[in-house]
Design a protein around this motif. Structure first.
Motif, PDB file in Angstrom:
ATOM      1  N   ILE A   4       0.841  -1.180   0.000  1.00 37.14           N
ATOM      2  CA  ILE A   4       0.000   0.000   0.000  1.00 37.14           C
ATOM      3  C   ILE A   4       0.874   1.227   0.000  1.00 37.14           C
ATOM      4  O   ILE A   4       1.941   1.231   0.581  1.00 37.14           O
ATOM      5  N   HIS A   6       1.184   5.651   0.299  1.00 36.38           N
ATOM      6  CA  HIS A   6       0.686   6.782   1.046  1.00 36.38           C
ATOM      7  C   HIS A   6      -0.715   7.187   0.595  1.00 36.38           C
ATOM      8  O   HIS A   6      -1.647   7.282   1.375  1.00 36.38           O
ATOM      9  N   HIS A  47      12.223   8.769   0.877  1.00 37.49           N
ATOM     10  CA  HIS A  47      12.642   7.793  -0.119  1.00 37.49           C
ATOM     11  C   HIS A  47      11.622   6.647  -0.051  1.00 37.49           C
ATOM     12  O   HIS A  47      11.110   6.348   1.028  1.00 37.49           O
ATOM     13  N   ILE A  48      11.343   6.033  -1.177  1.00 37.79           N
ATOM     14  CA  ILE A  48      10.389   4.925  -1.180  1.00 37.79           C
ATOM     15  C   ILE A  48      10.779   3.883  -0.132  1.00 37.79           C
ATOM     16  O   ILE A  48      11.968   3.585   0.014  1.00 37.79           O
ATOM     17  N   ASP A  49       9.777   3.399   0.573  1.00 42.56           N
ATOM     18  CA  ASP A  49       9.976   2.344   1.567  1.00 42.56           C
ATOM     19  C   ASP A  49      10.541   2.812   2.900  1.00 42.56           C
ATOM     20  O   ASP A  49      10.889   1.997   3.740  1.00 42.56           O
ATOM     21  N   LYS A  52       6.759   6.216   4.910  1.00 43.84           N
ATOM     22  CA  LYS A  52       5.892   7.386   4.827  1.00 43.84           C
ATOM     23  C   LYS A  52       4.419   6.998   4.986  1.00 43.84           C
ATOM     24  O   LYS A  52       3.672   7.623   5.736  1.00 43.84           O
ATOM     25  N   THR A  53       4.033   5.949   4.284  1.00 48.98           N
ATOM     26  CA  THR A  53       2.635   5.522   4.345  1.00 48.98           C
ATOM     27  C   THR A  53       2.258   5.084   5.755  1.00 48.98           C
ATOM     28  O   THR A  53       1.218   5.464   6.293  1.00 48.98           O
ATOM     29  N   THR A  54       3.141   4.285   6.346  1.00 52.84           N
ATOM     30  CA  THR A  54       2.880   3.793   7.705  1.00 52.84           C
ATOM     31  C   THR A  54       2.782   4.971   8.668  1.00 52.84           C
ATOM     32  O   THR A  54       1.866   5.043   9.494  1.00 52.84           O
ATOM     33  N   VAL A  72       0.493  -1.796   6.973  1.00 48.05           N
ATOM     34  CA  VAL A  72       0.897  -1.718   5.582  1.00 48.05           C
ATOM     35  C   VAL A  72       1.457  -3.089   5.269  1.00 48.05           C
ATOM     36  O   VAL A  72       2.234  -3.624   6.057  1.00 48.05           O
ATOM     37  N   ASN A 167      13.093   6.822  11.087  1.00 47.06           N
ATOM     38  CA  ASN A 167      12.112   5.761  11.329  1.00 47.06           C
ATOM     39  C   ASN A 167      12.795   4.382  11.376  1.00 47.06           C
ATOM     40  O   ASN A 167      13.974   4.268  11.095  1.00 47.06           O
ATOM     41  N   LYS A 168      12.029   3.398  11.712  1.00 40.65           N
ATOM     42  CA  LYS A 168      12.470   1.994  11.686  1.00 40.65           C
ATOM     43  C   LYS A 168      13.597   1.692  12.671  1.00 40.65           C
ATOM     44  O   LYS A 168      14.501   0.923  12.359  1.00 40.65           O
ATOM     45  N   ASP A 170      13.417  -0.099  15.031  1.00 32.48           N
ATOM     46  CA  ASP A 170      13.302  -1.502  15.448  1.00 32.48           C
ATOM     47  C   ASP A 170      13.976  -2.455  14.477  1.00 32.48           C
ATOM     48  O   ASP A 170      14.094  -3.644  14.767  1.00 32.48           O
ATOM     49  N   ARG A 171      14.404  -1.953  13.319  1.00 40.37           N
ATOM     50  CA  ARG A 171      14.936  -2.894  12.323  1.00 40.37           C
ATOM     51  C   ARG A 171      16.362  -3.321  12.644  1.00 40.37           C
ATOM     52  O   ARG A 171      17.135  -2.555  13.211  1.00 40.37           O
ATOM     53  N   ALA A 293       7.471   3.849  13.251  1.00 40.31           N
ATOM     54  CA  ALA A 293       6.044   3.989  12.981  1.00 40.31           C
ATOM     55  C   ALA A 293       5.352   2.642  13.107  1.00 40.31           C
ATOM     56  O   ALA A 293       4.302   2.517  13.723  1.00 40.31           O
ATOM     57  N   LEU A 294       6.000   1.619  12.556  1.00 33.91           N
ATOM     58  CA  LEU A 294       5.378   0.302  12.541  1.00 33.91           C
ATOM     59  C   LEU A 294       5.130  -0.208  13.962  1.00 33.91           C
ATOM     60  O   LEU A 294       4.091  -0.799  14.247  1.00 33.91           O
TER      61      LEU A 294
HETATM   62  P1  GDP Z   1       6.651   4.307   1.944  1.00 35.18           P
HETATM   63  O1  GDP Z   1       7.055   3.677   0.658  1.00 35.18           O
HETATM   64  O2  GDP Z   1       7.669   5.319   2.394  1.00 35.18           O
HETATM   65  O3  GDP Z   1       5.263   4.823   1.980  1.00 35.18           O
HETATM   66  O4  GDP Z   1       6.792   3.157   3.047  1.00 35.18           O
HETATM   67  P2  GDP Z   1       5.712   2.206   3.717  1.00 35.18           P
HETATM   68  O5  GDP Z   1       5.035   2.901   4.831  1.00 35.18           O
HETATM   69  O6  GDP Z   1       4.895   1.581   2.665  1.00 35.18           O
HETATM   70  O7  GDP Z   1       6.678   1.160   4.385  1.00 35.18           O
HETATM   71  C1  GDP Z   1       7.513   0.321   3.644  1.00 35.18           C
HETATM   72  C2  GDP Z   1       7.765  -0.956   4.424  1.00 35.18           C
HETATM   73  O8  GDP Z   1       8.454  -0.628   5.609  1.00 35.18           O
HETATM   74  C3  GDP Z   1       6.496  -1.651   4.837  1.00 35.18           C
HETATM   75  O9  GDP Z   1       6.691  -3.024   4.739  1.00 35.18           O
HETATM   76  C4  GDP Z   1       6.315  -1.257   6.286  1.00 35.18           C
HETATM   77  O10 GDP Z   1       5.650  -2.234   7.032  1.00 35.18           O
HETATM   78  C5  GDP Z   1       7.753  -1.122   6.737  1.00 35.18           C
HETATM   79  N1  GDP Z   1       7.903  -0.172   7.835  1.00 35.18           N
HETATM   80  C6  GDP Z   1       7.395   1.077   7.947  1.00 35.18           C
HETATM   81  N2  GDP Z   1       7.746   1.630   9.119  1.00 35.18           N
HETATM   82  C7  GDP Z   1       8.521   0.713   9.761  1.00 35.18           C
HETATM   83  C8  GDP Z   1       9.192   0.693  11.022  1.00 35.18           C
HETATM   84  O11 GDP Z   1       9.158   1.627  11.812  1.00 35.18           O
HETATM   85  N3  GDP Z   1       9.875  -0.444  11.312  1.00 35.18           N
HETATM   86  C9  GDP Z   1       9.942  -1.507  10.478  1.00 35.18           C
HETATM   87  N4  GDP Z   1      10.643  -2.568  10.858  1.00 35.18           N
HETATM   88  N5  GDP Z   1       9.326  -1.522   9.299  1.00 35.18           N
HETATM   89  C10 GDP Z   1       8.626  -0.435   8.941  1.00 35.18           C
END
Ligand code: GDP
Length: 743
Positions: A4, A6, A47-49, A52-54, A72, A167-168, A170-171, A293-294
């Protein structure tokens, strides 16, 4: 690909609140009463991924705008059931900007969706112009990536203050400290943490607020309960150090705070906050927030940051141009106060033909607009009656009675292009600065695959060209083909696919062709006499002047100046000369490409009392240009792209060799942790098919993005082959020309 974006979230969410009428009324009431200080128009760029959407989804959830939270790529599989543009889902990029608004701590936050992909820079730039501040989302693992740099450049161009959100956390491999140093080294941001993570990766528990010297935890199933506590013991030293670093940065970026600091006077948390706000608005400092965000951590404090540190519409200076015929336009500062005393001025920044009909998104920059008012489109001078005024929550809308400076709103059924200015008083001659629209660099022939689809095809073309000023459509008389042109192969392919999906009209695209330009190397004088006085109405016109090359930074423009004195060419005929010049500029002699980077200086001429007309001067100007084709020294310009390539280090040699082979110039390379990033400038003409080559030479791991950079003269051999190819296609080529091309 089943993910999905944004826009999806913005759209899908509308469903979940559809029945919530009460809540809507509450919002509508708030919206009308809002004072300027309580409005934020922001964008979220990434940047994609990066998430942003989350993040957007979490923001809408915590602000009470939606009642459920979707994952997402989540288990509930909303992605598969949403009715929004399937193509976005497939491509995984957001290609449409929309606007939505929400409330946080009694502040009205309008979120303007900025599309992320570089092929759609016009949409990004249009959105950036409309918003007052932005959140720059960075991935704690990926760090500053190619698109982050593009977005960063665009924000700088439009002077948009921003907060960074790493963001992220936790990764696996999350390292916000590295990202901060990249922000400083790659983006040249004066940046410092205003928060620290309490643990990263699976250990990520919460964050520390460095200004308030407390820790923040996010309890409850969805992190909706924010709990404050003391800074954990084992992090006190680090937290003190980082706070000190923040304070030092601020004392360098903000004079008032610098004085307090140097004189060693005591300062409060509010002093620090005020210094962050002042320097953030001036873009001299970027506060860095962290979170995930996740995993629902860090979003609410980020929203506090938006309210605390990003500007309200009254803190941003917006200018309009006052145009007077024959005079240079004057820059006028608009009044953003919400008393509504000044005349209404607004900008249409996005058109959308959705299921409700044609919707025009606007931002009001001055004055107020009420339901029932009449407004005028400055470009077309057409009057529009405002029957409905709408505020948007994605696809869901609510009626309001009036809007004021700083508001984002929408109207139905307005005939305009994006970038048009609307006012209530045409006599003011005010227009908002036009948006920088790059020239299209690639064209392809296009035809509906089934001729029965012609009607739908025309409808689709009419809509897309209207919505996107970088997407053009025309009929080429010579090749007898219909042509579309735009900012890249992907740009055109996306429209082709949208025609199939949204208009049920599959199309066939031809091979991509680069939009070359033709220009003069040296100035070329002309003195052309057009005379036809035998029988009937005579024609008599003489034009004398110079056709000059413009400096390189203006090499995509055409200029016309009337330097005549006296009445040798009466003023009423001058427009005819200009039209003649522009009509000839459509097609050059060398390769049938458009002329550009030229200045037509009309210096003198002659007319006849009876036989002269605007048309005679039109023909004379055409003759003059034809003369310069013969006499002048012409060359071909080609678009050069800024290319950024990322791949594992072991492929660096191969990638550099590819770029050299494609006549590219490597401008920089850098490496981090086994990967390299290479920046190069490569002629677009040499970039076709690169995606495949890069993939196969890097075991599918390499990625690249490119963006239009400028026009430059072609290499001599390239110029020769372009000319030969053109002559060949026109059936002009002598045998030896063909041979030359083969060699
Ligand atoms: P966009 O392309 O910037 O809109 O990114 P998305 O919101 O679609 O996120 C891309 C991927 O990163 C998805 O699989 C999300 O579940 C994951 N994601 C987003 N935020 C986080 C986060 O804070 N931690 C982790 N581990 N994954 C995240």
């Amino acid at each position: 690909m089943n993910r999905i974006t944004h826009s999806h979230v913005l759209k899908s969410i509308s469903k979940s609140i559809k029945n919530n009428h009460k809540c809507m009324c509450k919002y509508a009431k708030y919206a009308e009463q809002k004072s300027l200080e309580r409005i934020r128009n922001i964008g979220i760029s990434a940047h994609i991924d990066s998430g942003k959407t989350t993040l957007t989804e979490r923001i809408l959830y915590y602000t009470g705008r939606i009642e459920t939270m979707h994952e997402v790529k989540g288990k509930d599989n909303v992605g598969a059931t949403m009715d929004s543009m399937e193509l976005e889902r497939q491509r995984g990029i957001t290609i449409q900007s929309a606007a939505t608004y929400t409330l946080w701590k009694d502040h009205n936050i309008n979120i303007i969706d900025t599309p992320g992909h570089v092929d759609f820079t016009v949409e990004v730039e249009r959105a950036l112009r409309v918003l007052d501040g932005a959140i720059l989302v960075l991935c704690a693992v990926g760090g500053v990536q190619s698109q982050s740099l593009t977005v960063n450049r665009q924000m700088k161009r439009y002077n948009v203050p921003c907060l960074a959100f790493i963001n992220k956390l936790d990764r696996l491999g999350a390292n916000p400290y590295r990202v901060l140093s990249q922000m400083r080294s790659k983006m040249n941001h004066h940046a410092a943490f205003v928060q620290l993570p309490i643990g990263v990766e699976s250990n990520c528990k919460g964050i520390i607020d460095l200004v308030g010297e407390k820790s923040i935890y996010f309890d409850g199933q969805f992190g909706e309960q924010v709990r404050y506590d003391e800074v954990p013991k084992d992090m006190r030293v680090e937290s003190d150090e980082r706070r000190h670093e923040l304070i030092e940065h601020l004392s360098n970026c903000d004079d008032a705070f610098g004085e307090l600091y140097l004189e060693e006077k005591p300062f409060t948390q509010d002093d620090i906050k005020a210094a962050i706000r002042r320097s953030c608005l001036k873009r001299t400092f970027t506060p860095v927030f962290v979170g995930t965000a996740l995993k629902n951590k860090g979003v609410q404090p980020l929203l506090d940051g938006v309210v605390d540190f990003l500007p309200n519409p009254g803190e941003v200076e917006n200018y309009a141009l006052k145009e007077k015929e024959g005079e240079e336009s004057q820059k006028i500062l608009l009044d953003s106060s919400r008393n509504g005393n000044k005349p209404f001025v607004s900008l249409a920044f996005k058109l959308e033909a959705g299921r409700f009909g044609q919707l025009t998104y606007m931002r009001c920059y001055q004055g107020k607009l009420q339901k029932g008012d009449n407004i005028y489109n400055v470009r077309t001078q057409k009057k529009v009656r405002v029957a409905r005024l709408i505020r948007l929550h994605s696809n869901n809308m609510e009626d309001v009675n009036e809007v004021y400076a700083g508001d984002i709103f929408a109207l139905f059924g307005v005939d305009c292009a994006s970038g048009d200015t609307f006012v209530t008083d045409l006599k003011l001659n005010l227009a908002l600065e036009s948006i920088y629209v790059p020239e299209p660099v690639v064209s392809m022939s296009i035809n509906p695959t089934n001729s029965k689809d012609r009607d739908n095809f025309s409808k689709a073309i009419a809509r897309f060209t209207k919505e996107d000023p970088t997407f053009h459509y025309y009929y080429d008389d010579d090749s007898r083909e219909t042509i579309v042109s735009g900012m890249g192969e992907l740009h055109l392919e996306i429209y082709a696919q949208r025609m199939e999906r949204e208009y049920n009209c599959p199309v066939t695209l031809g091979k991509p062709k680069v939009a070359f330009r033709e220009t003069l190397i040296f100035p070329c004088e002309f003195d052309y006499f057009h005379k036809k006085q035998s029988g009937g109405q005579g024609q008599y016109a003489k034009v004398i002047g110079v056709l000059e090359p413009l400096p390189p930074h203006k090499n995509t423009l055409l200029e016309f100046v009337d330097e005549t004195v006296g009445t040798n060419i009466p003023k009423q005929y001058v427009p005819g000369v200009k039209r003649g010049f522009l009509s000839m500029a459509e097609k050059g002699l060398l390769a049938g490409q458009k002329l550009s980077g030229l200045k037509f200086r009309l210096i003198d001429g002659a007319h006849h009392m009876v036989d002269s007309s605007e048309y005679s001067f039109f023909l004379a100007a055409q003759g003059a240009i034809r003369d310069t084709f013969d006499k002048g020294n012409w060359q071909i310009l080609e678009p050069i792209m800024s290319v950024e390539i990322t791949a594992p280090e072991e492929f660096q040699g191969a990638v550099i060799a590819q770029i050299n082979k494609r006549h590219g110039i490597v401008t920089s390379t850098e490496g981090t942790e086994g990967w390299f990033i290479l920046h190069a400038e490569v002629p677009l003409n040499d970039m076709f098919g690169y995606a495949g080559e890069l993939r196969s030479s890097t075991q599918g791991k390499g990625e690249f993005t490119m963006e239009y950079c400028r026009y430059s003269p072609c290499l001599p051999e390239v110029q020769e082959s372009i000319i030969a190819e053109y002559q060949n296609s026109m059936g002009l080529s002598p045998e030896k020309d063909k041979k030359k091309k083969k060699n």
